[in-house]
Design a protein around this motif. Structure first.
Motif, PDB file in Angstrom:
ATOM      1  N   PHE A  91       0.843  -1.191   0.000  1.00 55.10           N
ATOM      2  CA  PHE A  91       0.000   0.000   0.000  1.00 55.10           C
ATOM      3  C   PHE A  91       0.875   1.236   0.000  1.00 55.10           C
ATOM      4  O   PHE A  91       2.109   1.157   0.097  1.00 55.10           O
ATOM      5  CB  PHE A  91      -0.960   0.004   1.205  1.00 55.10           C
ATOM      6  CG  PHE A  91      -0.281   0.002   2.545  1.00 55.10           C
ATOM      7  CD1 PHE A  91       0.021   1.181   3.198  1.00 55.10           C
ATOM      8  CD2 PHE A  91       0.042  -1.203   3.169  1.00 55.10           C
ATOM      9  CE1 PHE A  91       0.641   1.172   4.437  1.00 55.10           C
ATOM     10  CE2 PHE A  91       0.649  -1.219   4.411  1.00 55.10           C
ATOM     11  CZ  PHE A  91       0.955  -0.030   5.044  1.00 55.10           C
ATOM     12  N   GLN A  92       0.245   2.385  -0.147  1.00 53.56           N
ATOM     13  CA  GLN A  92       0.949   3.650  -0.197  1.00 53.56           C
ATOM     14  C   GLN A  92       0.670   4.445   1.073  1.00 53.56           C
ATOM     15  O   GLN A  92      -0.283   4.159   1.795  1.00 53.56           O
ATOM     16  CB  GLN A  92       0.527   4.442  -1.443  1.00 53.56           C
ATOM     17  CG  GLN A  92       0.790   3.684  -2.739  1.00 53.56           C
ATOM     18  CD  GLN A  92       0.323   4.420  -3.969  1.00 53.56           C
ATOM     19  OE1 GLN A  92      -0.145   5.548  -3.900  1.00 53.56           O
ATOM     20  NE2 GLN A  92       0.440   3.787  -5.129  1.00 53.56           N
ATOM     21  N   PHE A 145      17.081  13.032   9.487  1.00 53.06           N
ATOM     22  CA  PHE A 145      16.009  12.086   9.794  1.00 53.06           C
ATOM     23  C   PHE A 145      15.114  11.884   8.569  1.00 53.06           C
ATOM     24  O   PHE A 145      14.688  10.760   8.277  1.00 53.06           O
ATOM     25  CB  PHE A 145      15.171  12.593  10.975  1.00 53.06           C
ATOM     26  CG  PHE A 145      15.562  11.999  12.289  1.00 53.06           C
ATOM     27  CD1 PHE A 145      16.129  12.783  13.281  1.00 53.06           C
ATOM     28  CD2 PHE A 145      15.365  10.653  12.546  1.00 53.06           C
ATOM     29  CE1 PHE A 145      16.491  12.240  14.501  1.00 53.06           C
ATOM     30  CE2 PHE A 145      15.717  10.095  13.764  1.00 53.06           C
ATOM     31  CZ  PHE A 145      16.290  10.888  14.746  1.00 53.06           C
ATOM     32  N   GLU A 146      14.849  12.968   7.852  1.00 54.64           N
ATOM     33  CA  GLU A 146      14.006  12.866   6.661  1.00 54.64           C
ATOM     34  C   GLU A 146      14.666  11.983   5.608  1.00 54.64           C
ATOM     35  O   GLU A 146      13.990  11.184   4.950  1.00 54.64           O
ATOM     36  CB  GLU A 146      13.718  14.251   6.098  1.00 54.64           C
ATOM     37  CG  GLU A 146      12.982  14.272   4.770  1.00 54.64           C
ATOM     38  CD  GLU A 146      11.628  13.583   4.824  1.00 54.64           C
ATOM     39  OE1 GLU A 146      11.166  13.142   3.751  1.00 54.64           O
ATOM     40  OE2 GLU A 146      11.034  13.470   5.920  1.00 54.64           O
ATOM     41  N   TRP A 147      15.975  12.109   5.462  1.00 55.38           N
ATOM     42  CA  TRP A 147      16.696  11.279   4.496  1.00 55.38           C
ATOM     43  C   TRP A 147      16.572   9.798   4.857  1.00 55.38           C
ATOM     44  O   TRP A 147      16.296   8.957   4.001  1.00 55.38           O
ATOM     45  CB  TRP A 147      18.165  11.705   4.458  1.00 55.38           C
ATOM     46  CG  TRP A 147      19.034  10.826   3.606  1.00 55.38           C
ATOM     47  CD1 TRP A 147      19.018  10.703   2.249  1.00 55.38           C
ATOM     48  CD2 TRP A 147      20.035   9.917   4.078  1.00 55.38           C
ATOM     49  NE1 TRP A 147      19.962   9.785   1.834  1.00 55.38           N
ATOM     50  CE2 TRP A 147      20.597   9.288   2.939  1.00 55.38           C
ATOM     51  CE3 TRP A 147      20.523   9.591   5.341  1.00 55.38           C
ATOM     52  CZ2 TRP A 147      21.616   8.340   3.043  1.00 55.38           C
ATOM     53  CZ3 TRP A 147      21.543   8.654   5.440  1.00 55.38           C
ATOM     54  CH2 TRP A 147      22.076   8.039   4.302  1.00 55.38           C
ATOM     55  N   VAL A 148      16.749   9.493   6.138  1.00 54.49           N
ATOM     56  CA  VAL A 148      16.644   8.110   6.591  1.00 54.49           C
ATOM     57  C   VAL A 148      15.220   7.593   6.407  1.00 54.49           C
ATOM     58  O   VAL A 148      14.997   6.487   5.889  1.00 54.49           O
ATOM     59  CB  VAL A 148      17.069   7.990   8.070  1.00 54.49           C
ATOM     60  CG1 VAL A 148      16.818   6.574   8.583  1.00 54.49           C
ATOM     61  CG2 VAL A 148      18.543   8.349   8.234  1.00 54.49           C
ATOM     62  N   LYS A 155      10.768   4.110   0.885  1.00 54.20           N
ATOM     63  CA  LYS A 155      10.976   3.563  -0.450  1.00 54.20           C
ATOM     64  C   LYS A 155      11.141   2.049  -0.408  1.00 54.20           C
ATOM     65  O   LYS A 155      10.695   1.340  -1.313  1.00 54.20           O
ATOM     66  CB  LYS A 155      12.214   4.203  -1.088  1.00 54.20           C
ATOM     67  CG  LYS A 155      12.021   5.627  -1.574  1.00 54.20           C
ATOM     68  CD  LYS A 155      13.296   6.196  -2.149  1.00 54.20           C
ATOM     69  CE  LYS A 155      13.782   5.403  -3.341  1.00 54.20           C
ATOM     70  NZ  LYS A 155      15.018   5.975  -3.931  1.00 54.20           N
ATOM     71  N   ARG A 156      11.782   1.558   0.659  1.00 56.77           N
ATOM     72  CA  ARG A 156      12.002   0.118   0.766  1.00 56.77           C
ATOM     73  C   ARG A 156      10.737  -0.630   1.175  1.00 56.77           C
ATOM     74  O   ARG A 156      10.516  -1.763   0.760  1.00 56.77           O
ATOM     75  CB  ARG A 156      13.104  -0.172   1.797  1.00 56.77           C
ATOM     76  CG  ARG A 156      14.488   0.283   1.398  1.00 56.77           C
ATOM     77  CD  ARG A 156      15.544  -0.335   2.307  1.00 56.77           C
ATOM     78  NE  ARG A 156      15.319  -0.037   3.721  1.00 56.77           N
ATOM     79  CZ  ARG A 156      15.793   1.033   4.345  1.00 56.77           C
ATOM     80  NH1 ARG A 156      16.514   1.914   3.671  1.00 56.77           N
ATOM     81  NH2 ARG A 156      15.559   1.223   5.635  1.00 56.77           N
ATOM     82  N   ARG A 157       9.902   0.000   2.008  1.00 56.00           N
ATOM     83  CA  ARG A 157       8.803  -0.732   2.637  1.00 56.00           C
ATOM     84  C   ARG A 157       7.448  -0.526   1.970  1.00 56.00           C
ATOM     85  O   ARG A 157       6.571  -1.384   2.064  1.00 56.00           O
ATOM     86  CB  ARG A 157       8.691  -0.316   4.113  1.00 56.00           C
ATOM     87  CG  ARG A 157       9.981  -0.441   4.900  1.00 56.00           C
ATOM     88  CD  ARG A 157      10.550  -1.847   4.864  1.00 56.00           C
ATOM     89  NE  ARG A 157      11.800  -1.932   5.606  1.00 56.00           N
ATOM     90  CZ  ARG A 157      12.613  -2.975   5.567  1.00 56.00           C
ATOM     91  NH1 ARG A 157      12.316  -4.016   4.813  1.00 56.00           N
ATOM     92  NH2 ARG A 157      13.734  -2.974   6.273  1.00 56.00           N
ATOM     93  N   PHE A 158       7.245   0.624   1.320  1.00 54.66           N
ATOM     94  CA  PHE A 158       5.924   0.943   0.793  1.00 54.66           C
ATOM     95  C   PHE A 158       5.987   1.175  -0.719  1.00 54.66           C
ATOM     96  O   PHE A 158       7.030   1.528  -1.267  1.00 54.66           O
ATOM     97  CB  PHE A 158       5.352   2.175   1.481  1.00 54.66           C
ATOM     98  CG  PHE A 158       5.282   2.052   2.986  1.00 54.66           C
ATOM     99  CD1 PHE A 158       4.394   1.171   3.581  1.00 54.66           C
ATOM    100  CD2 PHE A 158       6.116   2.801   3.799  1.00 54.66           C
ATOM    101  CE1 PHE A 158       4.335   1.044   4.962  1.00 54.66           C
ATOM    102  CE2 PHE A 158       6.073   2.678   5.182  1.00 54.66           C
ATOM    103  CZ  PHE A 158       5.179   1.791   5.764  1.00 54.66           C
TER     104      PHE A 158
END
Length: 310
Positions: A148-149, A160-163, A169-172
């Motif tokens: 899902f998105q 923190f935003e970069w992480v 991107k990896r999970r959703f």
């Protein structure tokens, strides 16, 4: 600069504390799950002592929503909430770096057939959730079973935003900026499921005062509007941290019937009542440190002002 691109400015001294925190988070998830939760509980108790402003906000919210509890019971709930909050911070690290084989034994899902059925019919789905301390881990666990998105608001800390961006991107399937309404509607019309939590204080043009724990709360009416425009069905999705380190229960509910009704206030009230019911089942796990009742009808004095609390 794109948030998923590393830049050498992240090595500046202003980010050193963030790097240390990230290193600690990354190290904690190498421990057994029971120790992770113990460390999260310890962190929560530390926050209960140090985060005085957030403690006052949470105490005010609990007093407003549970007026029948004695002062001792309210204080106990407040303390339990901060323990849950600390565990939620540890769970964020699990979301970012935890391995599936590590998380799979901790996951119990009910009602997944409701989501599968809607998606198989080509319908878009609004996964209606709420801001519990388990919000992040709940999304990660469900994503392993159904893509899902997500909607997101960029973090103020660029590192923190970069992480987080790379974790998303990896999970959703996709991360949509919260203010990009066109992209959200387009995605729903394409038959995607989108994770959405509308239960925080909202003072925008689509805000309505709808009861939350019988208290007028500034609430977005966007859930009803999005469902009407996109034709998506609304499936409530909640998660609960189980006792004794048993893991997490993910609950997908039947799609809301006769929704939207065409009456924004009734729809918004219905959603708030649904969330209220779930919060009552796990009150310590709700995010009480948020100013849920920041805005009040007729510009009344804030519940969180010193004047109001005296």
């Amino acid at each position: 600069m794109q948030p998923n691109k590393f830049t050498f400015r992240y090595l500046a001294p202003s980010f050193w504390i963030t790097w240390i925190l990230l290193a600690v988070m990354r190290t904690i998830i190498l421990l057994p799950y029971s120790l992770q939760m113990s460390m999260g509980a310890w962190l929560g108790q530390l926050l209960h002592i140090l985060a005085s402003e957030r403690r006052k906000i949470a105490a005010t919210n609990i007093a407003l929503c549970f007026p029948r509890l004695t002062q001792i019971e309210q204080k106990n709930l407040l303390h339990a909430h901060f323990i849950s909050l600390g565990q939620g911070l540890v769970e964020t690290a699990l979301c970012w770096w935890g391995r599936q084989q590590q998380l799979a034994p901790l996951t119990k899902i009910t009602g997944k057939a409701y989501l599968d059925s809607a998606l198989n019919q080509g319908k878009g789905v609004i996964l209606l959730s709420a801001h519990f301390t388990t919000l992040e881990i709940g999304g990660r666990l469900l994503a392993e079973h159904c893509p899902f998105q997500v909607l997101y608001r960029p973090h103020k800390n660029a590192l923190f935003e970069w992480v987080m961006h790379n974790a998303r991107k990896r999970r959703f399937n996709k991360a949509i900026p919260r203010k990009n309404t066109r992209a959200l509607i387009r995605s729903l019309k394409q038959g995607n499921a989108i994770w959405y939590a509308p239960d925080q204080n909202y003072s925008g043009v689509n805000s309505l005062f709808a009861p939350f724990f019988d208290i007028p709360a500034a609430t977005t009416s966007a859930t009803s509007r999005l469902a009407a425009i996109s034709g998506a069905c609304v499936i409530p999705f909640f998660q609960m941290r189980l006792p004794d380190n048993q893991g997490y229960l993910l609950t997908l509910c039947p799609p809301l019937e006769n929704f939207p009704s065409g009456k924004l206030l009734e729809d918004t009230t219905r959603i708030n009542q649904l969330i209220t019911q779930v919060v009552r089942e796990q009150p310590e796990q709700y995010l009480w440190v948020h100013r849920r009742f920041k805005n009040r009808p007729d510009n009344k004095t804030s519940h969180y002002s010193r004047k109001h609390n005296t």
